[in-house]
Structures are given as structure tokens and as C-alpha cells.
Design a protein around this motif. Structure first.
Motif, mmCIF file in Angstrom:
data_model
loop_
_atom_site.group_PDB
_atom_site.id
_atom_site.type_symbol
_atom_site.label_atom_id
_atom_site.label_comp_id
_atom_site.label_asym_id
_atom_site.label_seq_id
_atom_site.Cartn_x
_atom_site.Cartn_y
_atom_site.Cartn_z
ATOM 1 N N LEU A 13 -25.655 -32.919 -3.033
ATOM 2 C CA LEU A 13 -25.769 -32.390 -1.709
ATOM 3 C C LEU A 13 -27.645 -33.023 -1.256
ATOM 4 O O LEU A 13 -27.522 -33.956 -0.243
ATOM 5 N N LYS A 14 -28.400 -32.404 -1.529
ATOM 6 C CA LYS A 14 -29.986 -32.646 -1.484
ATOM 7 C C LYS A 14 -30.234 -34.555 -1.221
ATOM 8 O O LYS A 14 -31.155 -34.702 -0.527
ATOM 9 N N ARG A 15 -29.984 -34.822 -2.450
ATOM 10 C CA ARG A 15 -29.852 -36.355 -2.041
ATOM 11 C C ARG A 15 -29.124 -37.302 -0.951
ATOM 12 O O ARG A 15 -29.688 -37.758 -0.630
ATOM 13 N N GLY A 16 -27.967 -37.013 -1.495
ATOM 14 C CA GLY A 16 -27.010 -37.124 0.250
ATOM 15 C C GLY A 16 -27.677 -37.087 1.272
ATOM 16 O O GLY A 16 -27.965 -38.210 1.910
ATOM 17 N N THR A 17 -28.132 -36.172 2.260
ATOM 18 C CA THR A 17 -28.499 -35.811 2.756
ATOM 19 C C THR A 17 -29.328 -36.485 3.167
ATOM 20 O O THR A 17 -29.979 -37.407 4.144
ATOM 21 N N TRP A 18 -30.726 -36.752 1.926
ATOM 22 C CA TRP A 18 -31.987 -37.395 1.871
ATOM 23 C C TRP A 18 -31.547 -39.221 3.003
ATOM 24 O O TRP A 18 -32.318 -39.489 2.738
ATOM 25 N N ARG A 19 -30.467 -39.330 1.304
ATOM 26 C CA ARG A 19 -29.628 -40.449 2.033
ATOM 27 C C ARG A 19 -29.846 -40.814 3.314
ATOM 28 O O ARG A 19 -30.272 -42.361 4.195
ATOM 29 N N ARG A 20 -29.160 -40.105 3.857
ATOM 30 C CA ARG A 20 -28.431 -40.742 5.255
ATOM 31 C C ARG A 20 -29.412 -40.065 5.937
ATOM 32 O O ARG A 20 -29.605 -41.694 7.353
ATOM 33 N N LEU A 21 -30.454 -39.285 6.152
ATOM 34 C CA LEU A 21 -32.164 -39.132 7.194
ATOM 35 C C LEU A 21 -32.600 -40.144 6.705
ATOM 36 O O LEU A 21 -33.778 -40.623 7.993
ATOM 37 N N VAL A 22 -33.384 -40.874 5.455
ATOM 38 C CA VAL A 22 -34.375 -41.714 5.850
ATOM 39 C C VAL A 22 -33.570 -43.320 5.675
ATOM 40 O O VAL A 22 -34.627 -44.178 5.488
ATOM 41 N N ARG A 23 -32.433 -43.160 6.209
ATOM 42 C CA ARG A 23 -31.742 -44.926 6.314
ATOM 43 C C ARG A 23 -32.724 -45.595 8.008
ATOM 44 O O ARG A 23 -32.548 -44.471 8.595
ATOM 45 N N GLU A 24 -32.933 -46.782 7.528
ATOM 46 C CA GLU A 24 -33.652 -47.229 9.043
ATOM 47 C C GLU A 24 -34.717 -46.496 9.672
ATOM 48 O O GLU A 24 -34.357 -46.351 10.780
ATOM 49 N N LEU A 25 -35.898 -45.467 8.820
ATOM 50 C CA LEU A 25 -36.774 -45.270 9.183
ATOM 51 C C LEU A 25 -36.875 -46.319 10.212
ATOM 52 O O LEU A 25 -37.460 -47.771 9.598
ATOM 53 N N PRO A 26 -38.159 -45.875 11.101
ATOM 54 C CA PRO A 26 -39.138 -46.713 12.242
ATOM 55 C C PRO A 26 -40.359 -46.763 11.054
ATOM 56 O O PRO A 26 -40.522 -46.484 9.784
ATOM 57 N N ASP A 27 -41.274 -47.802 11.681
ATOM 58 C CA ASP A 27 -42.132 -48.692 11.000
ATOM 59 C C ASP A 27 -43.023 -47.710 11.003
ATOM 60 O O ASP A 27 -42.981 -47.144 11.779
ATOM 61 N N GLY A 28 -44.074 -47.184 9.921
ATOM 62 C CA GLY A 28 -45.317 -46.225 10.468
ATOM 63 C C GLY A 28 -44.436 -44.629 9.948
ATOM 64 O O GLY A 28 -45.230 -43.781 10.465
ATOM 65 N N LEU A 29 -43.353 -44.666 9.845
ATOM 66 C CA LEU A 29 -42.892 -42.263 9.641
ATOM 67 C C LEU A 29 -42.883 -42.903 8.165
ATOM 68 O O LEU A 29 -42.488 -43.219 7.472
ATOM 69 N N HIS A 30 -43.962 -41.441 7.890
ATOM 70 C CA HIS A 30 -43.532 -41.263 6.642
ATOM 71 C C HIS A 30 -42.552 -39.982 5.946
ATOM 72 O O HIS A 30 -41.751 -39.520 6.597
ATOM 73 N N THR A 31 -42.577 -39.689 4.824
ATOM 74 C CA THR A 31 -41.120 -39.332 4.292
ATOM 75 C C THR A 31 -41.941 -37.692 3.980
ATOM 76 O O THR A 31 -42.623 -36.969 3.115
ATOM 77 N N GLY A 32 -40.638 -36.616 4.081
ATOM 78 C CA GLY A 32 -41.150 -35.101 3.577
ATOM 79 C C GLY A 32 -39.457 -34.877 3.008
ATOM 80 O O GLY A 32 -38.367 -35.126 3.239
ATOM 81 N N PHE A 33 -39.970 -33.784 2.093
ATOM 82 C CA PHE A 33 -38.533 -32.430 1.552
ATOM 83 C C PHE A 33 -38.354 -31.868 1.794
ATOM 84 O O PHE A 33 -40.238 -30.627 0.906
#
Length: 256
Positions: free
Chosen positions: A203-223
Motif C-alpha cells: 500500500l505504501k509503494r502505491g501511495t508513493w507512486r501516486r505522490l511522486v508522479r510528475e514531480l516539479p523540477d527541484g523537488l526532493h522526496t521523503g518517506f
């Protein structure tokens, strides 16, 4: 900040165990635990322990000023800042604004934000509109508001000759951050979008894929990982290896 460091931390508030691990037991012991945990996520980077202290907490009652939020006493913030400095850690001041204006709440923390080892984390699910009550529904922010906070922090960085400062926003669902395309990176500010979903690894991987789709330039990710909630219903806590296998690789890992 990146790619030199990988930030790894606990969140919480002293005396409020339900709000995160940082609020349980001796803060110095929690700092020891964070340091050990951060090393497990280094993967070729310098581990940077993080104390994510709830500096503004959303409440289910309006309070005397009708904002549905309370501010953590300055003495508590000072105590955790001293601890972070002793451990060469980063203090992140988490803001759950209730019905208060988020930029006003960030500006109220200025005395801490002028230090090089203090950043900001925003919890927009607790940012309420008129008529909304924390806990009854998700709040939200948008790219314009996040940019305004980043611009304020950028001004502090320039005025005080500070190193790059992290600005994290936790996102539990796509509806919590509107108009993400309007988000504009600012000089001296490392923007981090932290995926905040609860559940099993799948479930967490699914949420991750939805939220990181089409990230704007310059935006880093956290979990974000939850010691108790992720393990409910037959689930389990994801391992560092599993978290580091996510793409893009999270640059901030936070445990609650």
C-alpha cells in the motif's frame, strides 16, 4: 543538503506519545536511536539525524483565539535545539496550523530559523479552511502557499548567510497539495515532498507512486514510516533496503 546528506529522523512532542517516537522517554536516548537508524540509511551519503519537533499542534477545539492550534513553549524548542546542536543533528520545526495562517506560524519561529541547523516541516493535512475542524477532514495547501514559505526562508538564508535550509511538506493524499505545478524552488532552500501514507509495504509503494508522479523540477522526496500503524492488520514496517529501493530514492526518511 543533497546529495551530500540523507536525513533520517523521528517526530514528536514531549509528553505526547501518540504524536511520535520523539515524544517518548528520554530525548537523549531518542537521539542515540536516531543516530544508529540514520547510519542504516546512509547508502554512500553522510547520515544527518533529524529531530522533527511539533512546534505548532492542531487541536480539535478552537482555543482562546479560535485558531484550533497551540504553540509549543519556547523553552521546549530551546531544549531540543541544544540537543540537536550537541549531536550535530538537524532540528525541524513541524507546523500543524489549524485555522491559523501557515506563513504567520512559520514567521513566529523566526528566532530559531535564523540558526543554521533549524528547518521547517509543514503538515498541510492539518491546515484547515473556514468551518473545518482538525481531525474531521483533511486540510490542504497549494503550490503558491508553499512557495511563499520557501521565499520567506530563502530571505532568512540570504540575510544571515546560512547554509541551505530544508523545507519539508508531508503529503498523505493527492488532495492535500493542490496546484503543485505552481511550486517554485527558492535559493538556499531544499524543498522535500514527504509521502505520508499508512499501511503495508504494498500500500505504501502505491501511495508513493501516486505522490511522486510528475514531480516539479527541484523537488526532493521523503518517506514516512509508522511504527504502529504500518504494522496493523497484518502489515509490517518496511526495511531500510526496501525504502532505499524506491525511485526516486527518498532523501528524508522519517519515523513516527
Amino acid at each position: 543538503m543533497f546529495p551530500r546528506y540523507r536525513m533520517v529522523g523521528f517526530c514528536g512532542l514531549p509528553g505526547a506519545a501518540a504524536l511520535g517516537r520523539l515524544g517518548t522517554g528520554d530525548p537523549a536516548e531518542r537521539a542515540d536511536e536516531i543516530e544508529k537508524t540514520a547510519r542504516r540509511f546512509a547508502a554512500g551519503r553522510e547520515p544527518l539525524p533529524v529531530l522533527e519537533l511539533l512546534a505548532v499542534v492542531a487541536n480539535s477545539t478552537p482555543g482562546p483565539d479560535g485558531t484550533y492550534r497551540s504553540r509549543t513553549p519556547a523553552a521546549t524548542i530551546a531544549r531540543f535545539h541544544r540537543l540537536a546542536r550537541r549531536r550535530r543533528a538537524m532540528l525541524l520545526l513541524n507546523v500543524q496550523p489549524g485555522r491559523a495562517a501557515v506563513l504567520d506560524e512559520v514567521k513566529a519561529l523566526r528566532e530559531w530559523l535564523v540558526h543554521p541547523d533549524v528547518g521547517v516541516a509543514l503538515d498541510p493535512e492539518w491546515e484547515m479552511g473556514p468551518g473545518q475542524v482538525p481531525g474531521d477532514s483533511f486540510g490542504r495547501t497549494d503550490g503558491h502557499e508553499l512557495t511563499s514559505v520557501a521565499r520567506y526562508l530563502s530571505g532568512l538564508v540570504e540575510a544571515h548567510d546560512l547554509p541551505e535550509k530544508p523545507l519539508v511538506f508531508h503529503q498523505v493524499a493527492t488532495s492535500v497539495v493542490r496546484e503543485q505545478s505552481a511550486l517554485r524552488p527558492q535559493p538556499g532552500v531544499a524543498l522535500v515532498k514527504s509521502a505520508d501514507g499508512i499501511g503495508s509495504p504494498g500500500l505504501k509503494r502505491g501511495t508513493w507512486r501516486r505522490l511522486v508522479r510528475e514531480l516539479p523540477d527541484g523537488l526532493h522526496t521523503g518517506f514516512k514510516l509508522f511504527y504502529e500503524e504500518d504494522a496493523q492488520g497484518g502489515g509490517r514496517l518496511m526495511t531500510p533496503k526496501e525504502v532505499l529501493a524506491l525511485r526516486p530514492q527518498p532523501e528524508y526518511v522519517m519515523y513516527e
